[in-house]
Scaffold this active site. Structure first.
Site, PDB file in Angstrom:
ATOM      1  N   GLU A 201       0.901  -0.931  -0.085  1.00 45.40           N
ATOM      2  CA  GLU A 201       0.052  -0.052  -0.033  1.00 45.40           C
ATOM      3  C   GLU A 201       0.875   1.070   0.050  1.00 45.40           C
ATOM      4  O   GLU A 201       1.900   1.105   0.568  1.00 45.40           O
ATOM      5  CB  GLU A 201      -0.707  -0.032   1.332  1.00 45.40           C
ATOM      6  CG  GLU A 201      -2.199  -0.585   1.030  1.00 45.40           C
ATOM      7  CD  GLU A 201      -2.975  -0.540   2.530  1.00 45.40           C
ATOM      8  OE1 GLU A 201      -2.524   0.399   3.583  1.00 45.40           O
ATOM      9  OE2 GLU A 201      -3.988  -1.152   2.576  1.00 45.40           O
ATOM     10  N   TYR A 203       2.249   4.348   1.745  1.00 42.85           N
ATOM     11  CA  TYR A 203       2.063   4.598   3.062  1.00 42.85           C
ATOM     12  C   TYR A 203       2.025   5.812   3.628  1.00 42.85           C
ATOM     13  O   TYR A 203       2.407   6.854   2.893  1.00 42.85           O
ATOM     14  CB  TYR A 203       3.613   4.450   3.511  1.00 42.85           C
ATOM     15  CG  TYR A 203       3.685   4.750   4.955  1.00 42.85           C
ATOM     16  CD1 TYR A 203       3.573   3.857   6.324  1.00 42.85           C
ATOM     17  CD2 TYR A 203       4.836   5.800   5.615  1.00 42.85           C
ATOM     18  CE1 TYR A 203       3.725   4.031   7.472  1.00 42.85           C
ATOM     19  CE2 TYR A 203       5.061   5.944   6.582  1.00 42.85           C
ATOM     20  CZ  TYR A 203       4.346   5.334   7.794  1.00 42.85           C
ATOM     21  OH  TYR A 203       4.487   5.371   9.130  1.00 42.85           O
ATOM     22  N   LEU A 204       0.971   6.158   4.469  1.00 39.85           N
ATOM     23  CA  LEU A 204       0.578   7.619   4.614  1.00 39.85           C
ATOM     24  C   LEU A 204       1.387   7.848   5.984  1.00 39.85           C
ATOM     25  O   LEU A 204       1.275   7.335   6.722  1.00 39.85           O
ATOM     26  CB  LEU A 204      -0.980   7.667   5.004  1.00 39.85           C
ATOM     27  CG  LEU A 204      -2.142   7.058   4.095  1.00 39.85           C
ATOM     28  CD1 LEU A 204      -3.469   6.968   4.398  1.00 39.85           C
ATOM     29  CD2 LEU A 204      -1.939   7.859   2.817  1.00 39.85           C
ATOM     30  N   GLU A 290      -8.976  -1.891   8.006  1.00 35.76           N
ATOM     31  CA  GLU A 290      -9.232  -3.205   8.418  1.00 35.76           C
ATOM     32  C   GLU A 290     -10.801  -3.279   9.358  1.00 35.76           C
ATOM     33  O   GLU A 290     -11.207  -2.199   9.556  1.00 35.76           O
ATOM     34  CB  GLU A 290      -8.414  -3.569   9.629  1.00 35.76           C
ATOM     35  CG  GLU A 290      -6.963  -4.174   9.206  1.00 35.76           C
ATOM     36  CD  GLU A 290      -5.970  -4.093  10.416  1.00 35.76           C
ATOM     37  OE1 GLU A 290      -6.483  -4.492  11.493  1.00 35.76           O
ATOM     38  OE2 GLU A 290      -4.918  -4.252  10.151  1.00 35.76           O
ATOM     39  N   ARG A 294     -15.287  -8.060  16.106  1.00 40.55           N
ATOM     40  CA  ARG A 294     -15.426  -8.527  17.555  1.00 40.55           C
ATOM     41  C   ARG A 294     -15.940  -7.167  18.229  1.00 40.55           C
ATOM     42  O   ARG A 294     -16.024  -6.138  17.624  1.00 40.55           O
ATOM     43  CB  ARG A 294     -14.411  -8.863  18.310  1.00 40.55           C
ATOM     44  CG  ARG A 294     -13.023  -7.906  18.269  1.00 40.55           C
ATOM     45  CD  ARG A 294     -11.797  -8.046  18.943  1.00 40.55           C
ATOM     46  NE  ARG A 294     -10.888  -6.815  18.938  1.00 40.55           N
ATOM     47  CZ  ARG A 294     -10.156  -6.581  18.036  1.00 40.55           C
ATOM     48  NH1 ARG A 294     -10.012  -7.488  16.578  1.00 40.55           N
ATOM     49  NH2 ARG A 294      -9.449  -5.569  17.952  1.00 40.55           N
TER      50      ARG A 294
HETATM   51  C1  MV4 Z   1      -0.618   2.083   7.429  1.00 42.31           C
HETATM   52  C2  MV4 Z   1      -0.191   3.308   7.924  1.00 42.31           C
HETATM   53  C3  MV4 Z   1       0.427   3.955   6.919  1.00 42.31           C
HETATM   54  N1  MV4 Z   1      -0.076   3.725   5.838  1.00 42.31           N
HETATM   55  N2  MV4 Z   1      -1.243   1.875   6.215  1.00 42.31           N
HETATM   56  C4  MV4 Z   1      -0.723  -0.247  11.542  1.00 42.31           C
HETATM   57  C5  MV4 Z   1      -1.397  -1.551  12.253  1.00 42.31           C
HETATM   58  C6  MV4 Z   1      -2.315  -1.687  11.191  1.00 42.31           C
HETATM   59  N3  MV4 Z   1      -3.698  -1.766  11.853  1.00 42.31           N
HETATM   60  C7  MV4 Z   1      -2.119  -0.614  10.074  1.00 42.31           C
HETATM   61  N4  MV4 Z   1      -1.116   0.232  10.526  1.00 42.31           N
HETATM   62  C8  MV4 Z   1      -0.818   1.256   9.795  1.00 42.31           C
HETATM   63  N5  MV4 Z   1      -1.114   1.022   8.399  1.00 42.31           N
HETATM   64  C9  MV4 Z   1      -0.839   2.712   5.271  1.00 42.31           C
HETATM   65  N6  MV4 Z   1      -1.283   2.464   4.027  1.00 42.31           N
HETATM   66  C10 MV4 Z   1       0.160   3.491   9.175  1.00 42.31           C
HETATM   67  C11 MV4 Z   1      -0.084   2.356  10.093  1.00 42.31           C
HETATM   68  C12 MV4 Z   1       0.197   2.481  11.354  1.00 42.31           C
HETATM   69  C13 MV4 Z   1      -0.593   2.960  12.597  1.00 42.31           C
HETATM   70  C14 MV4 Z   1      -1.793   2.862  12.161  1.00 42.31           C
HETATM   71  C15 MV4 Z   1      -3.015   3.110  13.221  1.00 42.31           C
HETATM   72  C16 MV4 Z   1      -2.695   3.256  14.594  1.00 42.31           C
HETATM   73  C17 MV4 Z   1      -1.309   3.596  14.635  1.00 42.31           C
HETATM   74  C18 MV4 Z   1      -0.362   3.207  13.807  1.00 42.31           C
HETATM   75  C19 MV4 Z   1       1.155   3.371  14.318  1.00 42.31           C
HETATM   76  C20 MV4 Z   1       2.070   2.829  13.247  1.00 42.31           C
HETATM   77  C21 MV4 Z   1       1.612   2.758  11.700  1.00 42.31           C
END
Ligand code: MV4
Length: 454
Positions: A201, A203-204, A290, A294
């Site tokens: 994906e 990356y944001l 996601e 639950r």
């Molecule tokens: C991401 C992201 C940035 N860009 N996806 C972390 C766990 C999983 N649930 C998804 N996660 C992330 N996905 C993209 N495309 C950054 C994270 C992420 C994050 C997301 C939510 C809360 C805390 C986080 C900490 C680090 C990275």
């Protein structure tokens, strides 16, 4: 309605589910491990069954023992809480084949959303916004890898198909590192989940983590609740959640609610669940990441802000009842915040701090709720997660007032014998950026770095 519910969990969530059962007039069965014999959930249940020794693989994850406990006690439904067996398709299947209702969604919905790559595809096809990325999983040897990556654009995040919770993820800033990052992520995912497949994906950088509680019934009705902001996390463990998000307005709330209801319809969802999004404040765009099939740890934030009992709604919908209200009937009554108080030492890298609780004073007064299983004399076992208590406050006078209420409540809380994260929460709640609502997923790392310099 069910006559007797077995709660296949422990700790504060087992206690929380029992409270709902008691109010509904439904009898309860607790299951517990050897070391949880003295737990509050065991004391409060109408009946209890020991399902094995301390390690959760032999007790709270022991499917034959839990099903036997349900059969011996004549329970007609099982509430799995969160963690443990709550998102286990095999367990949902076994319950069904034994004629016991699994209080959760269909096994198909659990399976589809457990596969993060498939979830992404389903949502994309259904019109829920997703982040640009690969179509399905990808191999490091794929000859088209460079082309696919270029189209997505860097930075790129490699994520595990079986992932969630941050394992098997790699951020890549340049194409030269991509192949090795995929190989490393595959190995990590294989070790953690037994499945090494990964997808890509865009990356944001520093988004906000916004999630939407949904409730659906088996008649096709779906309602969505006001968003929760869960940006305050450390190593993918949420520490503070609030609702509504300080970064949202009515217009965005309507849009994300609609997207969350669409996500629920995409998998014919039929009970409580949560749709997780990343929100980019600059573009005001949100993207599905996601869906959790639950009840979540932070559900009380939504209960406090709306006045709706989500566990009761979960039980009602699982027993086949229709939802009695619509999305537009749900009112935001104020601002709610939750602090997760863990038995960890924030001054020592958040190391677990198990032990015996010698003294305990719990906060009280207007506008707050504490969900916990601890009591004076309780000994925290080493086998399970370190969540001790959830402190939730609500104020009808807005976020600033809720923050003041949380500070007041935290100052009343005192526990002797172990270290907790309560003092850490107090620091976050006095942090300027937090008070401005200026928080993204990198907040704790930044904040801890500043604290360590002082
Ligand atoms: C991401 C992201 C940035 N860009 N996806 C972390 C766990 C999983 N649930 C998804 N996660 C992330 N996905 C993209 N495309 C950054 C994270 C992420 C994050 C997301 C939510 C809360 C805390 C986080 C900490 C680090 C990275």
């Amino acid at each position: 309605m069910f006559k007797k519910i077995l709660i296949a969990n422990r700790g504060e969530i087992a206690v929380r589910v029992m409270r709902a059962c008691r109010e509904l007039g439904v009898a309860t069965v607790a299951v517990h491990s050897d070391v949880d014999r003295e737990s509050l959930h065991v004391r409060w249940a109408d009946e209890s069954v020991c399902v094995g020794p301390g390690p959760s693989t032999e007790s709270y994850l022991n499917i034959p023992a839990i099903i036997s406990a349900a059969e011996i006690t004549g329970a007609d439904a099982i509430h799995p809480g969160y963690g443990f067996l709550s998102e286990n398709t095999h367990f949902a299947e076994v319950c069904e084949s034994c004629g016991i209702t699994f209080i959760g969604p269909s096994k198909e919905a659990i399976r589809k959303m457990g596969d993060k790559a498939e979830a992404r595809k389903i949502m994309g096809d259904y019109g829920v916004p997703i982040i640009p990325g690969s179509n399905g999983c990808i191999s490091p040897a794929d000859p088209k890898l460079a082309k696919i990556a270029k189209k997505i654009g860097f930075p790129i995040i490699v994520k595990a198909k079986a992932g969630g919770g941050g394992k098997g993820m790699r951020v890549v800033n340049d194409e030269v590192f991509l192949k090795d990052a995929i190989i490393a992520a595959e190995a990590e995912a294989k070790a953690a989940f037994g499945n090494g497949e990964v997808y890509l994906e865009r990356y944001l950088t520093a988004p906000r983590h916004i999630e939407v509680q949904i409730l659906a019934d088996s008649k096709g009705n779906v309602v969505s609740f006001p968003e929760r902001d869960c940006s305050i996390q450390r190593r993918h463990q949420k520490l503070i959640e609030e609702s509504p998000s300080p970064s949202f307005n009515d217009n965005l709330r309507k849009k994300i609610g609609k997207a969350a209801r669409l996500a629920a319809r995409a998998v014919k969802y039929n009970t409580v669940g949560t749709v997780e999004f990343l929100f980019d404040e600059k573009s005001k765009e949100f993207y599905f990441i996601e869906m959790n099939t639950r009840i979540q740890v932070e559900h009380p934030v939504t209960e406090m802000v709306t006045g709706i009992d989500l566990i009761k709604e979960q039980i009602y919908t699982a027993s086949g009842e229709k939802i009695a209200f619509g999305t537009d009937d749900i009112k935001i009554r104020g601002h709610a915040i939750e602090c997760r108080i863990n038995a960890e030492d924030p001054d020592n890298g958040f190391m677990p701090s198990p032990g015996k609780i010698n003294g305990l004073i719990l906060p009280g007064g207007p506008g707050l709720r504490m969900d916990t299983h601890i009591y004076p004399g309780y000994e925290i076992p080493t086998f399970y997660d370190s969540l001790l208590a959830k402190l939730i406050v609500m104020s009808s006078n807005g976020r600033e007032s809720a923050i003041k209420r949380m500070r007041r409540a935290l100052s009343e809380f005192s526990v002797d014998g172990i270290k907790t994260t309560a003092p850490f929460h107090q620091q976050v709640l006095t942090n300027d950026a937090f008070c401005r609502g200026d928080v993204r997923t990198d907040f704790i790392e930044k904040h801890l770095a500043v604290m360590n310099k002082k």
